[in-house]
Design a protein around this motif. Structure first.
Motif, PDB file in Angstrom:
ATOM      1  N   LEU A 159       0.827  -1.205   0.000  1.00  0.00           N
ATOM      2  CA  LEU A 159       0.000   0.000   0.000  1.00  0.00           C
ATOM      3  C   LEU A 159       0.866   1.263   0.000  1.00  0.00           C
ATOM      4  O   LEU A 159       0.575   2.237  -0.690  1.00  0.00           O
ATOM      5  N   HIS A 160       1.924   1.239   0.795  1.00  0.00           N
ATOM      6  CA  HIS A 160       2.833   2.385   0.812  1.00  0.00           C
ATOM      7  C   HIS A 160       3.560   2.513  -0.519  1.00  0.00           C
ATOM      8  O   HIS A 160       3.725   3.622  -1.042  1.00  0.00           O
ATOM      9  N   HIS A 161       3.986   1.391  -1.067  1.00  0.00           N
ATOM     10  CA  HIS A 161       4.727   1.410  -2.335  1.00  0.00           C
ATOM     11  C   HIS A 161       3.859   1.929  -3.479  1.00  0.00           C
ATOM     12  O   HIS A 161       4.281   2.808  -4.242  1.00  0.00           O
ATOM     13  N   HIS A 162       2.663   1.410  -3.612  1.00  0.00           N
ATOM     14  CA  HIS A 162       1.778   1.824  -4.702  1.00  0.00           C
ATOM     15  C   HIS A 162       1.223   3.227  -4.466  1.00  0.00           C
ATOM     16  O   HIS A 162       1.138   4.035  -5.393  1.00  0.00           O
ATOM     17  N   GLY A 163       0.807   3.501  -3.255  1.00  0.00           N
ATOM     18  CA  GLY A 163       0.204   4.780  -2.929  1.00  0.00           C
ATOM     19  C   GLY A 163      -1.208   4.914  -3.470  1.00  0.00           C
ATOM     20  O   GLY A 163      -1.633   4.202  -4.378  1.00  0.00           O
ATOM     21  N   LEU A 164      -1.944   5.833  -2.878  1.00  0.00           N
ATOM     22  CA  LEU A 164      -3.316   6.111  -3.279  1.00  0.00           C
ATOM     23  C   LEU A 164      -3.299   7.255  -4.293  1.00  0.00           C
ATOM     24  O   LEU A 164      -2.764   8.333  -4.001  1.00  0.00           O
ATOM     25  N   PRO A 165      -3.848   7.063  -5.497  1.00  0.00           N
ATOM     26  CA  PRO A 165      -3.834   8.142  -6.495  1.00  0.00           C
ATOM     27  C   PRO A 165      -4.426   9.431  -5.915  1.00  0.00           C
ATOM     28  O   PRO A 165      -5.529   9.426  -5.360  1.00  0.00           O
ATOM     29  N   PHE A 166      -3.687  10.517  -6.053  1.00  0.00           N
ATOM     30  CA  PHE A 166      -4.060  11.750  -5.364  1.00  0.00           C
ATOM     31  C   PHE A 166      -3.704  12.944  -6.235  1.00  0.00           C
ATOM     32  O   PHE A 166      -2.566  13.095  -6.671  1.00  0.00           O
ATOM     33  N   ASP A 167      -4.690  13.816  -6.493  1.00  0.00           N
ATOM     34  CA  ASP A 167      -4.515  14.985  -7.347  1.00  0.00           C
ATOM     35  C   ASP A 167      -4.275  16.208  -6.461  1.00  0.00           C
ATOM     36  O   ASP A 167      -5.197  16.733  -5.829  1.00  0.00           O
ATOM     37  N   VAL A 168      -3.024  16.680  -6.409  1.00  0.00           N
ATOM     38  CA  VAL A 168      -2.692  17.793  -5.520  1.00  0.00           C
ATOM     39  C   VAL A 168      -3.360  19.088  -5.981  1.00  0.00           C
ATOM     40  O   VAL A 168      -3.627  19.976  -5.160  1.00  0.00           O
ATOM     41  N   VAL A 170      -6.442  19.365  -7.228  1.00  0.00           N
ATOM     42  CA  VAL A 170      -7.791  19.322  -6.654  1.00  0.00           C
ATOM     43  C   VAL A 170      -7.728  19.607  -5.156  1.00  0.00           C
ATOM     44  O   VAL A 170      -8.548  20.363  -4.609  1.00  0.00           O
ATOM     45  N   HIS A 171      -6.758  19.006  -4.483  1.00  0.00           N
ATOM     46  CA  HIS A 171      -6.581  19.223  -3.046  1.00  0.00           C
ATOM     47  C   HIS A 171      -6.354  20.708  -2.756  1.00  0.00           C
ATOM     48  O   HIS A 171      -6.971  21.284  -1.838  1.00  0.00           O
ATOM     49  N   ASP A 172      -5.510  21.358  -3.532  1.00  0.00           N
ATOM     50  CA  ASP A 172      -5.246  22.783  -3.334  1.00  0.00           C
ATOM     51  C   ASP A 172      -6.520  23.602  -3.557  1.00  0.00           C
ATOM     52  O   ASP A 172      -6.817  24.533  -2.797  1.00  0.00           O
ATOM     53  N   ARG A 173      -7.300  23.237  -4.579  1.00  0.00           N
ATOM     54  CA  ARG A 173      -8.536  23.969  -4.857  1.00  0.00           C
ATOM     55  C   ARG A 173      -9.531  23.809  -3.708  1.00  0.00           C
ATOM     56  O   ARG A 173     -10.203  24.776  -3.297  1.00  0.00           O
ATOM     57  N   GLN A 174      -9.638  22.593  -3.170  1.00  0.00           N
ATOM     58  CA  GLN A 174     -10.558  22.364  -2.062  1.00  0.00           C
ATOM     59  C   GLN A 174     -10.143  23.149  -0.821  1.00  0.00           C
ATOM     60  O   GLN A 174     -10.973  23.744  -0.135  1.00  0.00           O
ATOM     61  N   LEU A 175      -8.840  23.135  -0.522  1.00  0.00           N
ATOM     62  CA  LEU A 175      -8.360  23.895   0.633  1.00  0.00           C
ATOM     63  C   LEU A 175      -8.600  25.383   0.443  1.00  0.00           C
ATOM     64  O   LEU A 175      -8.983  26.094   1.384  1.00  0.00           O
ATOM     65  N   THR A 176      -8.387  25.868  -0.769  1.00  0.00           N
ATOM     66  CA  THR A 176      -8.586  27.290  -1.039  1.00  0.00           C
ATOM     67  C   THR A 176     -10.043  27.689  -0.846  1.00  0.00           C
ATOM     68  O   THR A 176     -10.352  28.752  -0.302  1.00  0.00           O
ATOM     69  N   GLU A 177     -10.961  26.821  -1.273  1.00  0.00           N
ATOM     70  CA  GLU A 177     -12.386  27.104  -1.082  1.00  0.00           C
ATOM     71  C   GLU A 177     -12.743  27.177   0.396  1.00  0.00           C
ATOM     72  O   GLU A 177     -13.584  27.984   0.817  1.00  0.00           O
ATOM     73  N   LEU A 178     -12.102  26.338   1.203  1.00  0.00           N
ATOM     74  CA  LEU A 178     -12.431  26.277   2.628  1.00  0.00           C
ATOM     75  C   LEU A 178     -11.682  27.306   3.458  1.00  0.00           C
ATOM     76  O   LEU A 178     -12.236  27.857   4.417  1.00  0.00           O
ATOM     77  N   LEU A 295      -5.927   7.034   8.147  1.00  0.00           N
ATOM     78  CA  LEU A 295      -7.168   6.587   8.763  1.00  0.00           C
ATOM     79  C   LEU A 295      -8.115   7.753   9.045  1.00  0.00           C
ATOM     80  O   LEU A 295      -9.151   7.578   9.672  1.00  0.00           O
ATOM     81  N   GLN A 296      -7.769   8.967   8.562  1.00  0.00           N
ATOM     82  CA  GLN A 296      -8.581  10.136   8.887  1.00  0.00           C
ATOM     83  C   GLN A 296      -8.739  11.070   7.691  1.00  0.00           C
ATOM     84  O   GLN A 296      -8.780  12.280   7.856  1.00  0.00           O
ATOM     85  N   ILE A 297      -8.814  10.535   6.466  1.00  0.00           N
ATOM     86  CA  ILE A 297      -9.034  11.414   5.315  1.00  0.00           C
ATOM     87  C   ILE A 297     -10.455  11.965   5.403  1.00  0.00           C
ATOM     88  O   ILE A 297     -11.421  11.208   5.322  1.00  0.00           O
ATOM     89  N   PRO A 298     -10.619  13.293   5.576  1.00  0.00           N
ATOM     90  CA  PRO A 298     -11.977  13.841   5.728  1.00  0.00           C
ATOM     91  C   PRO A 298     -12.755  13.768   4.423  1.00  0.00           C
ATOM     92  O   PRO A 298     -12.190  13.847   3.328  1.00  0.00           O
ATOM     93  N   LYS A 299     -14.055  13.632   4.551  1.00  0.00           N
ATOM     94  CA  LYS A 299     -14.907  13.535   3.359  1.00  0.00           C
ATOM     95  C   LYS A 299     -14.783  14.760   2.460  1.00  0.00           C
ATOM     96  O   LYS A 299     -14.882  14.660   1.238  1.00  0.00           O
ATOM     97  N   LEU A 300     -14.540  15.911   3.081  1.00  0.00           N
ATOM     98  CA  LEU A 300     -14.454  17.142   2.298  1.00  0.00           C
ATOM     99  C   LEU A 300     -13.315  17.118   1.285  1.00  0.00           C
ATOM    100  O   LEU A 300     -13.346  17.845   0.296  1.00  0.00           O
ATOM    101  N   LEU A 301     -12.293  16.300   1.535  1.00  0.00           N
ATOM    102  CA  LEU A 301     -11.115  16.299   0.665  1.00  0.00           C
ATOM    103  C   LEU A 301     -11.020  15.043  -0.203  1.00  0.00           C
ATOM    104  O   LEU A 301     -10.029  14.850  -0.893  1.00  0.00           O
ATOM    105  N   ARG A 302     -12.044  14.194  -0.164  1.00  0.00           N
ATOM    106  CA  ARG A 302     -11.959  12.948  -0.918  1.00  0.00           C
ATOM    107  C   ARG A 302     -12.002  13.161  -2.432  1.00  0.00           C
ATOM    108  O   ARG A 302     -11.645  12.265  -3.190  1.00  0.00           O
ATOM    109  N   GLY A 303     -12.422  14.337  -2.867  1.00  0.00           N
ATOM    110  CA  GLY A 303     -12.413  14.613  -4.293  1.00  0.00           C
ATOM    111  C   GLY A 303     -11.019  14.608  -4.889  1.00  0.00           C
ATOM    112  O   GLY A 303     -10.860  14.464  -6.111  1.00  0.00           O
ATOM    113  N   ALA A 304      -9.986  14.762  -4.048  1.00  0.00           N
ATOM    114  CA  ALA A 304      -8.610  14.735  -4.541  1.00  0.00           C
ATOM    115  C   ALA A 304      -8.130  13.319  -4.831  1.00  0.00           C
ATOM    116  O   ALA A 304      -7.112  13.130  -5.499  1.00  0.00           O
ATOM    117  N   VAL A 305      -8.845  12.316  -4.312  1.00  0.00           N
ATOM    118  CA  VAL A 305      -8.482  10.918  -4.574  1.00  0.00           C
ATOM    119  C   VAL A 305      -9.152  10.511  -5.884  1.00  0.00           C
ATOM    120  O   VAL A 305     -10.354  10.235  -5.925  1.00  0.00           O
TER     121      VAL A 305
END
Length: 574
Positions: A159-168, A170-178, A295-305
């Protein structure tokens, strides 16, 4: 199948076939090639700790099918009541549990090298564990648990090697909105600064730092608010113009620190979120993380996955897993019948146990976590009458804990005993001169530990099922294509997994997820008919598995719940 013991010593790797006596020493740089050859010949690897070598093998493109992780297995066998006597090792190297290692190995600039076992230690420990399990009347359950636990070590590294696909982006846009734009030179984002101004004005404290609990408490007391802590649930009961902006500030501040821009800079690399999972990092057998907060990815930021182009995410979680597992453990056929059809809570309503689904959930969580007051306490007699076998199992576990006894999961993981503080309290209350205060404190300590053991047997067994599910799924996915073009696991959270799959294999990946769940259920509970239902969706973004997030509603959601937030606190007391 040939078992091969492995030990790592600086720049060397030493191998020994357990069917022979000769050792083979190779340069560490050559280990991927040599172990890859032996893997293709059908080896099963026996080593002290999967983390020592497997990450290097993965980086070199070598995947292993099976191993024995002796450190994880020792932690189980050293406490399990399924053995006539807990496993005793003559070598203290094996005595530290995964939870203890987690506390000692937090990332630091001066992190110490991993402690290592030599080959003779590995071989001796493996023989000791094998003999102990062979003598157990529950050897079949223990063997399944140890195999699943070791498979979990492989999965954690993958899991660490493969990693979870993540769009930084989108993450930046979500944080900026909040929060407002990312501050160029550090400091608080604009939204937090605005809230801070409101709080300071309302409290008449122009220099207040709301991130300091003592300072915030003093400010609240100054305006006549009788707060004893700065926790959300207590603040929400107060009536003052500062409270609403304060609660929003605290939630957004927590989001910034836990999953903000700094978090992404540290834990997202090459378009993948790469946390460090710790199998059995919690005493119940649940996983923890050493870093990244997976274990604590908030729902508000799941759009980045988001899945990569041409790929999809298969997201699956076992619905209401713990009460369903309880039904199987207790062989409670009526509760199992209520679990059919996908929604166990609605099943309780249909069975006439309670009037509404909301009450069913409150009642069941109360049974699992030992609620004795409020609505949960009022509903418990109905559950006891309707499901005496299931409620009897957790009640027996609670009473055992109140007596300071050990309880054990379905496959054989046993709880720790309470610490010296517990025995001191019970002993003080038993003295002839003990007063009401000592007796009340002892009763409360006993009840608290009983709540822990009540949940331990169910949460621990659910964790075992999840391990069996993932272990079988991992092997199924490996048959669906070449390494670079087949589905693979990328995320795990207690009873939820995410598989990253090529579009063309999405249906097969879904089928594998469901079949692995059926296999795990049969392996653990045999012919007992229990529906461990899955909520499953194939999506391009993790956010598609939830209704569109309402930011205001999410920020107003209490951080408290009926369930304990984390059982790691129990391990600290133990």
């Amino acid at each position: 199948m040939e078992e091969i013991a492995v030990a790592v010593a600086d720049d060397l790797v030493v191998l020994r076939s357990l069917g022979g006596a000769s050792d083979e020493t190779i340069d560490r740089s050559a280990a991927p090639v040599r172990l890859g050859e032996l893997e293709r010949a059908g080896a099963r690897w026996v080593w002290a700790d999967t983390r020592e070598l497997y990450p290097e093998l993965l980086r070199a493109g070598v995947r292993l099918e099976r191993c024995v992780d002796l450190r994880l297995c020792h932690a189980i066998l050293a406490a399990s009541t399924y053995l006539a006597e807990p496993l005793q090792s003559s070598d203290t190297f094996w005595d530290r549990s995964p939870a203890e290692l987690l506390e000692d190995e937090q990332p630091t600039l001066l992190a110490r090298p991993m402690e290592r076992a030599d080959l003779d230690q590995v071989v001796a420990e493996h023989r000791l564990q094998t003999a102990a399990v062979a003598d157990s009347p529950h050897r079949h359950r223990l063997r399944l648990l140890l195999a699943a636990e070791s498979a979990g070590a492989l999965i954690a590294a993958e899991l660490h090697h493969h990693g979870l696909p993540f769009d930084v982006a989108v993450h930046d846009r979500q944080l900026t909105e909040l929060l407002g734009p990312k501050p160029r030179f550090g400091g608080r984002p604009a939204v937090l600064e605005g809230l801070l101004g409101e709080i300071r004005t309302a409290l008449g404290q122009p220099g207040l730092n709301p991130d300091s609990p003592p300072e915030l408490l003093r400010a609240l007391h100054t305006v006549g608010l009788d707060a004893t802590s700065t926790r959300q649930w207590e603040l929400s009961k107060l009536d003052h113009p500062a409270i609403a902006p304060l609660l929003t500030y605290k939630k957004l501040s927590r989001l910034l620190s836990a999953n903000g821009w700094g978090w992404a800079d540290q834990w997202v690399r090459d378009g993948r979120f790469r946390p460090e999972y710790v199998p059995a990092g919690v005493v119940t057998g649940r996983w923890a993380t050493r870093g990244g907060g997976a274990l604590q990815i908030p729902k508000l930021l799941r759009g980045a996955v988001t899945a990569e182009p041409g790929w999809r995410l298969v997201v699956a979680d076992a619905a209401q897993l713990e009460p369903r597992v309880l039904a199987a453990m207790a062989s409670d056929h009526r509760l199992a019948r209520a679990a059919r059809g996908g929604d166990l809570y609605q099943g309780l309503v249909d069975e006439g146990v309670v009037e509404t689904r909301a009450k069913a959930k409150v009642a069941m969580l109360g049974a699992l976590y030992g609620a004795t007051t409020g609505e949960s306490g009022q509903l418990m007699p109905r559950l006891i009458k309707a499901y005496p076998r299931a409620t009897g199992l957790v009640e027996d576990a609670a009473r055992a804990g109140e007596r300071g006894e050990v309880v054990t999961t379905w496959l054989g993981r046993s709880s720790p005993r309470p610490g010296p503080w517990w025995y001191e309290g019970q002993n003080a209350a038993s003295q002839p001169e003990a007063g009401p205060t000592e007796q009340r404190r002892a009763r409360q300590q006993a009840r608290d530990w009983g709540r822990f053991t009540r949940n331990f047997v169910v949460q621990g067994t659910a964790a075992e099922w999840a391990l069996c599910w993932m272990a079988d799924l991992r092997n199924r996915l490996a048959t669906l294509g070449p390494p670079d073009d087949r589905p693979y696991l990328v995320y795990f959270l207690h009873d939820e997994i995410i598989v990253h799959t090529p579009d063309r294999l999405a249906d097969q990946a879904e089928h594998s997820v469901r079949e692995a769940a059926h296999t795990a259920t049969r392996l653990m509970f045999g012919d007992f008919e229990i529906d461990l239902a899955l909520d499953l969706a194939t999506v391009t973004s993790y956010a598609e598995t939830e209704p569109a997030a309402d930011i205001a509603a999410e920020l107003e959601t209490s951080e408290e719940s009926l369930e304990p937030v984390d059982q790691t606190g129990w391990s600290a007391q133990a």
